[in-house]
Design a protein around this motif. Structure first.
Motif, PDB file in Angstrom:
ATOM      1  N   ASN A   2       0.831  -1.196   0.000  1.00  0.00           N
ATOM      2  CA  ASN A   2       0.000   0.000   0.000  1.00  0.00           C
ATOM      3  C   ASN A   2       0.871   1.253   0.000  1.00  0.00           C
ATOM      4  O   ASN A   2       1.759   1.396   0.843  1.00  0.00           O
ATOM      5  CB  ASN A   2      -0.920   0.011   1.217  1.00  0.00           C
ATOM      6  CG  ASN A   2      -1.953  -1.096   1.150  1.00  0.00           C
ATOM      7  OD1 ASN A   2      -2.379  -1.504   0.072  1.00  0.00           O
ATOM      8  ND2 ASN A   2      -2.360  -1.594   2.299  1.00  0.00           N
ATOM      9  N   LEU A   4       1.224   5.592  -0.373  1.00  0.00           N
ATOM     10  CA  LEU A   4       0.660   6.944  -0.313  1.00  0.00           C
ATOM     11  C   LEU A   4       1.564   7.868  -1.116  1.00  0.00           C
ATOM     12  O   LEU A   4       2.784   7.855  -0.939  1.00  0.00           O
ATOM     13  CB  LEU A   4       0.577   7.434   1.135  1.00  0.00           C
ATOM     14  CG  LEU A   4       0.126   8.890   1.328  1.00  0.00           C
ATOM     15  CD1 LEU A   4      -1.347   9.034   0.954  1.00  0.00           C
ATOM     16  CD2 LEU A   4       0.348   9.343   2.775  1.00  0.00           C
ATOM     17  N   CYS A  13       0.586  13.569  -8.884  1.00  0.00           N
ATOM     18  CA  CYS A  13      -0.132  12.590  -8.058  1.00  0.00           C
ATOM     19  C   CYS A  13      -1.009  11.688  -8.915  1.00  0.00           C
ATOM     20  O   CYS A  13      -1.005  10.460  -8.753  1.00  0.00           O
ATOM     21  CB  CYS A  13      -1.001  13.312  -7.023  1.00  0.00           C
ATOM     22  SG  CYS A  13      -0.085  14.040  -5.644  1.00  0.00           S
ATOM     23  N   GLU A  17      -0.385   7.763  -9.467  1.00  0.00           N
ATOM     24  CA  GLU A  17      -1.462   6.892  -8.996  1.00  0.00           C
ATOM     25  C   GLU A  17      -1.896   5.940 -10.105  1.00  0.00           C
ATOM     26  O   GLU A  17      -2.107   4.745  -9.871  1.00  0.00           O
ATOM     27  CB  GLU A  17      -2.643   7.741  -8.542  1.00  0.00           C
ATOM     28  CG  GLU A  17      -3.778   6.936  -7.924  1.00  0.00           C
ATOM     29  CD  GLU A  17      -4.862   7.816  -7.341  1.00  0.00           C
ATOM     30  OE1 GLU A  17      -5.698   7.290  -6.577  1.00  0.00           O
ATOM     31  OE2 GLU A  17      -4.882   9.025  -7.627  1.00  0.00           O
ATOM     32  N   VAL A  29      -3.191   3.905  -1.971  1.00  0.00           N
ATOM     33  CA  VAL A  29      -4.310   4.061  -1.038  1.00  0.00           C
ATOM     34  C   VAL A  29      -4.746   5.508  -0.883  1.00  0.00           C
ATOM     35  O   VAL A  29      -5.781   5.793  -0.269  1.00  0.00           O
ATOM     36  CB  VAL A  29      -3.952   3.479   0.350  1.00  0.00           C
ATOM     37  CG1 VAL A  29      -3.737   1.983   0.261  1.00  0.00           C
ATOM     38  CG2 VAL A  29      -2.717   4.163   0.942  1.00  0.00           C
ATOM     39  N   GLY A  30      -3.948   6.444  -1.434  1.00  0.00           N
ATOM     40  CA  GLY A  30      -4.337   7.839  -1.328  1.00  0.00           C
ATOM     41  C   GLY A  30      -3.244   8.768  -1.804  1.00  0.00           C
ATOM     42  O   GLY A  30      -2.130   8.337  -2.107  1.00  0.00           O
ATOM     43  N   THR A  31      -3.593  10.054  -1.892  1.00  0.00           N
ATOM     44  CA  THR A  31      -2.630  11.090  -2.253  1.00  0.00           C
ATOM     45  C   THR A  31      -2.780  12.254  -1.283  1.00  0.00           C
ATOM     46  O   THR A  31      -3.811  12.414  -0.636  1.00  0.00           O
ATOM     47  CB  THR A  31      -2.855  11.601  -3.694  1.00  0.00           C
ATOM     48  OG1 THR A  31      -4.151  12.192  -3.792  1.00  0.00           O
ATOM     49  CG2 THR A  31      -2.730  10.467  -4.708  1.00  0.00           C
ATOM     50  N   ALA A  32      -1.714  13.053  -1.196  1.00  0.00           N
ATOM     51  CA  ALA A  32      -1.738  14.242  -0.328  1.00  0.00           C
ATOM     52  C   ALA A  32      -0.946  15.338  -1.021  1.00  0.00           C
ATOM     53  O   ALA A  32      -0.004  15.063  -1.763  1.00  0.00           O
ATOM     54  CB  ALA A  32      -1.134  13.916   1.038  1.00  0.00           C
ATOM     55  N   GLU A  37      -1.198  17.112   5.124  1.00  0.00           N
ATOM     56  CA  GLU A  37      -2.202  16.193   4.583  1.00  0.00           C
ATOM     57  C   GLU A  37      -1.688  14.754   4.636  1.00  0.00           C
ATOM     58  O   GLU A  37      -2.458  13.818   4.874  1.00  0.00           O
ATOM     59  CB  GLU A  37      -2.551  16.570   3.148  1.00  0.00           C
ATOM     60  CG  GLU A  37      -3.365  17.837   3.011  1.00  0.00           C
ATOM     61  CD  GLU A  37      -3.798  18.098   1.579  1.00  0.00           C
ATOM     62  OE1 GLU A  37      -3.712  17.156   0.756  1.00  0.00           O
ATOM     63  OE2 GLU A  37      -4.200  19.229   1.286  1.00  0.00           O
ATOM     64  N   GLN A  41      -3.533  11.431   6.133  1.00  0.00           N
ATOM     65  CA  GLN A  41      -3.772  10.254   5.310  1.00  0.00           C
ATOM     66  C   GLN A  41      -3.142   9.001   5.906  1.00  0.00           C
ATOM     67  O   GLN A  41      -3.707   7.903   5.828  1.00  0.00           O
ATOM     68  CB  GLN A  41      -3.210  10.487   3.889  1.00  0.00           C
ATOM     69  CG  GLN A  41      -3.991  11.494   3.072  1.00  0.00           C
ATOM     70  CD  GLN A  41      -5.368  10.975   2.686  1.00  0.00           C
ATOM     71  OE1 GLN A  41      -5.608   9.778   2.596  1.00  0.00           O
ATOM     72  NE2 GLN A  41      -6.299  11.890   2.477  1.00  0.00           N
ATOM     73  N   LYS A  44      -5.318   7.600   8.535  1.00  0.00           N
ATOM     74  CA  LYS A  44      -6.508   6.946   7.996  1.00  0.00           C
ATOM     75  C   LYS A  44      -6.196   5.666   7.233  1.00  0.00           C
ATOM     76  O   LYS A  44      -6.897   4.662   7.359  1.00  0.00           O
ATOM     77  CB  LYS A  44      -7.247   7.907   7.056  1.00  0.00           C
ATOM     78  CG  LYS A  44      -7.868   9.119   7.732  1.00  0.00           C
ATOM     79  CD  LYS A  44      -8.552   9.998   6.686  1.00  0.00           C
ATOM     80  CE  LYS A  44      -9.211  11.216   7.320  1.00  0.00           C
ATOM     81  NZ  LYS A  44      -9.838  12.093   6.286  1.00  0.00           N
ATOM     82  N   LYS A  45      -5.144   5.711   6.414  1.00  0.00           N
ATOM     83  CA  LYS A  45      -4.896   4.636   5.453  1.00  0.00           C
ATOM     84  C   LYS A  45      -3.792   3.661   5.842  1.00  0.00           C
ATOM     85  O   LYS A  45      -3.705   2.578   5.269  1.00  0.00           O
ATOM     86  CB  LYS A  45      -4.549   5.248   4.087  1.00  0.00           C
ATOM     87  CG  LYS A  45      -5.566   6.268   3.575  1.00  0.00           C
ATOM     88  CD  LYS A  45      -6.876   5.628   3.213  1.00  0.00           C
ATOM     89  CE  LYS A  45      -7.895   6.634   2.705  1.00  0.00           C
ATOM     90  NZ  LYS A  45      -7.478   7.367   1.498  1.00  0.00           N
TER      91      LYS A  45
END
Length: 204
Positions: A2, A4, A13, A17, A29-32, A37, A41, A44-45
């Motif tokens: 996973n 980020l 990003c 991704e 699982v996400g970007t910031a 940020e 993230q 959370k992730k």
């Protein structure tokens, strides 16, 4: 694995991704968009690895890396940036980053380096390595010539098998010598050794 992605450029990003998401063993699982940020993230992730830009508003990649390492010491951080000056390289390693790649790195190679980092190797881009000078004599003075050679190979990201082939040694000898080096320098693993090696640099 996973991942980020942290970068203040939304296009970067989105591109990363999409491209890294195509790798079977990667999940983005996400970007910031900045370091603050990123911290949210991560809470959370809970990613396994963070791809971190350096220059960002509010909280840059260096400060964010320091904070991440203080809160999640086992989190892997790969700096991914356009900056290859010596100061940024050193600051990133001192903050706790295990890898440093340039954004110009081909995605296939980037994926390979991410996997290497996850497997326990330190990762420094070849162009980044050129910015770093030979280690100061005092920093690693307690090592024998053979131990110093193996330490340098580890700092360059070579596996035990590759080191054995390069130095005409058995893999067992490399493994045993690495244990001696770690004991002498009071380090935990090869990643710490690589970071220690490059931190203790100076012109001479």
């Amino acid at each position: 694995m996973n991942i980020l992605i942290v970068d203040d450029d939304a296009l970067v990003c989105q591109s990363l991704e999409l491209l890294l998401g195509n790798e079977d063993d990667f999940t983005v699982v996400g970007t910031a968009n900045n370091g603050r940020e990123a911290l949210v993230q991560i809470e959370k992730k809970a990613p396994d690895l963070v791809l971190m830009d350096i220059r960002m508003p509010e909280m840059d990649g260096i400060e964010s890396t320091k904070e991440i390492k203080s809160r999640w010491p086992e989190m892997l951080i790969m700096m991914l940036t356009t900056f290859q000056d010596e100061q940024n390289i050193r600051l990133a390693l001192q903050a706790g980053a295990e890898g440093y790649l340039l954004k110009s790195t081909a995605v296939a190679n980037m994926a390979k380096q991410i996997r290497a980092l996850s497997a326990g190797s330190s990762v420094l881009d070849a162009d980044v390595l050129k910015q770093l000078v030979k280690p100061h004599a005092d920093a690693l003075a307690g090592l024998t010539k053979r131990e110093s050679e193996i330490a340098e190979c580890i700092a360059q990201g070579l596996s035990n098998k590759e080191i054995a082939a390069h130095l005409f040694l058995s893999v067992g000898t490399v493994r045993n010598t690495l244990s001696v080096i770690l004991d002498k320098l009071e380090l935990r693993d090869r990643t710490q050794l690589a970071i220690y090696y490059w931190k203790h640099q100076t012109n001479r």
